[in-house]
Enzyme design. Structure first.
Site: not given
Length: 444
Positions: A264-270, A312, A383
């Protein structure tokens, strides 16, 4: 639209009409602020458009109550754009420094640009009444605590039940815009040196208390004026979100080339932060292909490489069979810890969503745990500030997963213990609300 010729009706009316159009999908549960097109107005009006849309959503429960007090009868559904204009007008009168005559006149006049000239008189009458009777009208609606604190009743009740001592502070923090926090790329610079560069550019800020790469600016700015932004020297990321890299550090720092999954990586900050800090082989997956494109853009700007997959995370058809040394599960959640950055959550999120999200989180945890090698680490993050998605979720997982061991640190200065994890609350001048729980897979 020409950048040099003001639109018909004047840019003041146009920007308010644009705000109304942008708010209609939110008011009718058809969209979110993610779809806001700032380029729908001329350049000088873009910051005002954003303030009108975000500010109206931030104060929406109170604005709706006042609108109901001002109207003899609600607008028909087909006139949701006029209802949105009324909310925008109320927001300007109560929360902005725009002269009252401009707020009233330009907002009422914007109805003509929506093809509804009849509404100019209605809007003008409502807004002028608010001017005359402001104190009485506000006092009347504020008798309802959910209106006064500008949260839907179900959410205010959930916060009160979960956090009887902190609920009011959480709600008040949600009603203020979040600060702009930067993450300095250690591959280029340390944050002390970068803070000096900011100072030389006339930008002031201070080092984050908890995130070792973080700097919080005293005032937001356009990213294009940040030194080295296009070259990948710095990114925008909240302080709480930056803690994931520090929490995974003990599992990754001693293991160059470790096999890491960011689910669940989006938007990619982490994703980017992990690659800035550690020399790992990272696979990043997300079920939203459009948002996955944003991850690719971020990594390209920073000069980083990961294997990106549209997949998924509740399934395993994308997996090549090689177990991961570490997994970051930044789980889909209610977003109740980041309302100050996404105020449309107040309108779009429903009480019944929490149970469905908790079900999805359970599926993700169970599926991804089977991809982790013995001795590996999984970091669960949301979050959210709601226990059903956080502490209760982890407690249930531990109860059904005998090979899971908690390694969430206790000797940290941020957050507070919540079940087997740590909960951060949104703070008015610091980080967003986040939850973290770190788990290790026992070896045989």
């Amino acid at each position: 639209m020409s950048q040099n010729r003001p639109p018909k009706g004047g840019s003041g009316q146009e920007v308010r009409a644009a705000a109304a159009r942008a708010l209609v999908p939110i008011l009718t549960d058809q969209g979110s602020l993610a779809g806001l097109d700032e380029h729908s107005v001329i350049a000088r009006d873009r910051s005002l458009l954003k303030e009108l849309c975000y500010g109206t959503c931030r104060r929406l429960p109170r604005l709706e109550a006042l609108a109901n007090s001002l109207l003899k009868q609600p607008f028909k559904k087909r006139d949701s754009d006029i209802h949105a204009l009324l909310l925008v007008g109320i927001y300007q009168l109560l929360y902005m420094r725009i002269p009252a005559h401009a707020a009233v006149g330009e907002t009422a006049g914007a109805a003509r640009l929506l093809g509804k000239e009849w509404a100019t008189r209605v809007l003008n009458g409502c807004l002028r009444r608010l001017q005359r009777e402001s104190d009485e009208l506000q006092a009347a609606v504020d008798r309802d605590e959910s209106v006064a604190l500008e949260h839907p009743p179900w959410l205010l009740n959930a916060l009160h039940s979960a956090w009887p001592e902190q609920w009011r502070a959480i709600a008040e923090a949600n009603n203020e815009p979040g600060p702009m926090t930067l993450r300095v790329n250690q591959r280029h610079n340390d944050r002390e040196a970068y803070l000096q560069q900011l100072t030389e550019q006339g930008l002031s800020g201070h080092l984050c208390l908890h995130a070792p790469d973080g700097i919080t600016l005293d005032a937001p700015c356009d990213v294009t004026i940040l030194p080295g932004f296009e070259e990948g020297h710095v990114s925008v990321q909240d302080e709480a979100a930056q803690l994931s890299a520090a929490l995974l550090g003990p599992a990754l720092a001693p293991r160059p080339g470790a096999h890491v999954l960011d689910a669940c990586c989006a938007p990619g900050g982490k994703t980017a932060h992990l690659l800035e800090q550690f020399d790992v082989a990272l696979t990043a997956i997300d079920s939203d292909n459009q948002r996955l494109g944003r991850v690719d853009d971020t990594l390209n700007r920073l000069g980083l490489t990961a294997e990106l997959q549209h997949a998924d995370a509740t399934q395993q058809d994308w997996w090549n069979g090689t177990s991961f040394d570490a997994i970051l599960l930044d789980a889909p959640c209610s977003g109740t810890g980041v309302i100050r950055r996404h105020p449309d959550i107040k309108k779009l999120r429903r009480k019944e969503d929490i149970r469905q999200l908790a079900k999805l989180q359970r599926q993700l945890l169970d599926n991804l745990w089977s991809l982790l090698r013995p001795g590996g680490t999984l970091l669960y993050a949301t979050c959210s500030v709601l226990p059903e998605e956080n502490a209760e979720q982890i407690d249930a997982f531990l109860a059904r997963t005998p090979d899971a061991k908690v390694t969430t640190p206790n000797d940290v200065a941020w957050g507070e213990p919540s079940g087997q994890g740590r909960q951060l609350f949104p703070a008015q001048s610091s980080h967003d609300g986040f939850f973290y729980a770190r788990l290790e897979k026992r070896t045989a």
